[in-house]
Design a protein around this motif. Structure first.
Motif, PDB file in Angstrom:
ATOM      1  N   ARG A   1       0.858-108.877 -73.915  1.00 47.22           N
ATOM      2  CA  ARG A   1      -0.115-109.928 -73.602  1.00 47.22           C
ATOM      3  C   ARG A   1      -0.720-110.521 -74.862  1.00 47.22           C
ATOM      4  O   ARG A   1      -0.990-111.727 -74.928  1.00 47.22           O
ATOM      5  CB  ARG A   1      -1.219-109.347 -72.699  1.00 47.22           C
ATOM      6  CG  ARG A   1      -0.753-109.119 -71.266  1.00 47.22           C
ATOM      7  CD  ARG A   1      -1.868-108.585 -70.376  1.00 47.22           C
ATOM      8  NE  ARG A   1      -2.076-107.161 -70.569  1.00 47.22           N
ATOM      9  CZ  ARG A   1      -3.253-106.597 -70.798  1.00 47.22           C
ATOM     10  NH1 ARG A   1      -4.336-107.339 -70.889  1.00 47.22           N
ATOM     11  NH2 ARG A   1      -3.357-105.293 -70.957  1.00 47.22           N
TER      12      ARG A   1
ATOM     13  N   GLU B   1       1.815-112.916 -76.294  1.00 45.34           N
ATOM     14  CA  GLU B   1       1.867-114.130 -75.483  1.00 45.34           C
ATOM     15  C   GLU B   1       0.698-115.057 -75.785  1.00 45.34           C
ATOM     16  O   GLU B   1       0.805-116.277 -75.610  1.00 45.34           O
ATOM     17  CB  GLU B   1       1.856-113.761 -73.993  1.00 45.34           C
ATOM     18  CG  GLU B   1       3.154-113.128 -73.499  1.00 45.34           C
ATOM     19  CD  GLU B   1       3.042-112.650 -72.059  1.00 45.34           C
ATOM     20  OE1 GLU B   1       1.936-112.808 -71.471  1.00 45.34           O
ATOM     21  OE2 GLU B   1       4.033-112.127 -71.537  1.00 45.34           O
ATOM     22  N   ASN B   2      -0.401-114.470 -76.259  1.00 46.53           N
ATOM     23  CA  ASN B   2      -1.587-115.269 -76.558  1.00 46.53           C
ATOM     24  C   ASN B   2      -1.710-115.620 -78.035  1.00 46.53           C
ATOM     25  O   ASN B   2      -2.796-115.966 -78.513  1.00 46.53           O
ATOM     26  CB  ASN B   2      -2.839-114.534 -76.080  1.00 46.53           C
ATOM     27  CG  ASN B   2      -3.018-114.610 -74.575  1.00 46.53           C
ATOM     28  OD1 ASN B   2      -3.546-115.591 -74.045  1.00 46.53           O
ATOM     29  ND2 ASN B   2      -2.553-113.597 -73.863  1.00 46.53           N
TER      30      ASN B   2
ATOM     31  N   TRP C   1      -1.015-113.733 -80.932  1.00 41.82           N
ATOM     32  CA  TRP C   1      -1.232-112.758 -81.996  1.00 41.82           C
ATOM     33  C   TRP C   1       0.040-112.606 -82.823  1.00 41.82           C
ATOM     34  O   TRP C   1       1.151-112.613 -82.293  1.00 41.82           O
ATOM     35  CB  TRP C   1      -1.593-111.394 -81.413  1.00 41.82           C
ATOM     36  CG  TRP C   1      -2.962-111.287 -80.810  1.00 41.82           C
ATOM     37  CD1 TRP C   1      -3.639-112.251 -80.120  1.00 41.82           C
ATOM     38  CD2 TRP C   1      -3.788-110.132 -80.799  1.00 41.82           C
ATOM     39  NE1 TRP C   1      -4.848-111.776 -79.684  1.00 41.82           N
ATOM     40  CE2 TRP C   1      -4.965-110.467 -80.080  1.00 41.82           C
ATOM     41  CE3 TRP C   1      -3.666-108.839 -81.306  1.00 41.82           C
ATOM     42  CZ2 TRP C   1      -6.008-109.558 -79.869  1.00 41.82           C
ATOM     43  CZ3 TRP C   1      -4.703-107.932 -81.101  1.00 41.82           C
ATOM     44  CH2 TRP C   1      -5.861-108.295 -80.398  1.00 41.82           C
TER      45      TRP C   1
END
Length: 310
Positions: free
Chosen positions: A262, A265-266, A268
């Motif tokens: 996650r 996906e954001n 990082w």
């Protein structure tokens, strides 16, 4: 009469074995004896054992099936390796000291190491079911533990050994110091879901006030790693039949893997994920290769991107 004698013999075998470990640390002795006792009790319940442990029933077949059951029940690779080590030690003692067995039944039973590093990205249904179970069935302690795994990617050992002095929670800010594994401590900020969970649990006072650890149990001043894994299995057992199909094989460690996915996906970077998860080399630099295993490309990702090719 025979059953009573065998029961006494079983007790004496486990106790005598414990005495043979006098040269090891108390922590190791406790872990080995606990694992051996659970194994012998399981064998005693198998057909042909008449309700008591008999060394001749301690076979390779029994060991393989026992380890497989542990895997099905969600025990980690690390835990199963520890059980196998304890069982091997017990078998060697039965062979060398008691002359009750001819060969060690744990030999040549593989526990694939790669299974512990298998990347796991949960889908939306799995995330929904887990978070719903937590909301419906968890007390404040359970909600705080889940938040640290799901929203902060902590290892089971990080949660177990988290000390009150390393938790810094305020009305609008929150950060913790973690890194028990390998003594690679780091300070990380936590989001509101974690901050609220910890604050509500600590303010509620449902812990031993004299304990230096955040999470305690009724039996000790620190909730052990095995205790956390037991709690997570118990949580999953409260799922409905339909929910169980989605989360039956999810482990607490999978929450950590899913956080990494996650985060990527954001936006990082691998370096940022590596630092947050504690993937740090001895030089203090991000261990990118370790983090990459956590976030390696999945078949589903490629399938979705194939649709974009024109």
């Amino acid at each position: 009469m025979e059953k009573l004698i065998l029961m006494r013999r079983k007790k004496s075998l486990v106790e005598e074995y414990a005495e043979s470990l006098s040269g090891k640390s108390k922590k190791t002795v406790d872990a080995y004896v606990r694992a051996v006792r659970q194994l012998t009790e399981w064998i005693a319940e198998r057909p042909g054992s008449a309700g008591v442990f008999r060394p001749e029933q301690f076979t390779k077949t029994a060991m393989e099936i026992y380890l497989n059951e542990l895997q099905k029940n969600g025990y980690s690779v690390s835990h199963r390796n520890k059980v196998k080590a304890a069982a091997s030690s017990f078998a060697n003692w039965l062979i060398e000291e008691k002359e009750m067995m001819g060969r060690n039944p744990t030999r040549r039973i593989p526990i694939p190491a790669e299974a512990s590093m298998a990347p796991r990205e949960l889908d939306s249904d799995q995330r929904y079911v887990l978070r719903s179970l937590v909301e419906r069935h968890c007390d404040l302690r359970g909600k705080a533990i889940f938040a640290l795994g799901y929203w902060a990617a902590l290892r089971v050992s990080d949660v177990s050994w988290l000390r009150i002095e390393d938790v810094h929670i305020g009305p609008k800010v929150g950060w913790i110091r973690v890194g028990h594994k390998g003594n690679k401590y780091r300070e990380i900020d936590v989001i509101n879901e974690v901050r609220r969970g910890l604050a509500e649990y600590l303010e509620d006072g449902r812990k031993y006030k004299e304990s230096p650890y955040v999470f305690t149990s009724q039996r000790a001043d620190r909730l052990t790693e095995a205790g956390i894994e037991h709690w997570f299995r118990k949580l999953k057992s409260k799922a409905t039949k339909d929910e169980w199909e989605f989360i039956h094989d999810v482990t607490f460690h999978d929450l950590r893997h899913d956080f990494a996915h996650r985060a990527r996906e954001n936006g990082w970077t691998l370096e940022e994920v590596a630092y947050y998860l504690g993937h740090i080399t001895k030089r203090g630099t991000p261990a990118i290769q370790t983090t990459a295993r956590y976030t390696q490309v999945s078949r589903k990702q490629l399938k979705d991107k194939l649709k974009l090719i024109k």
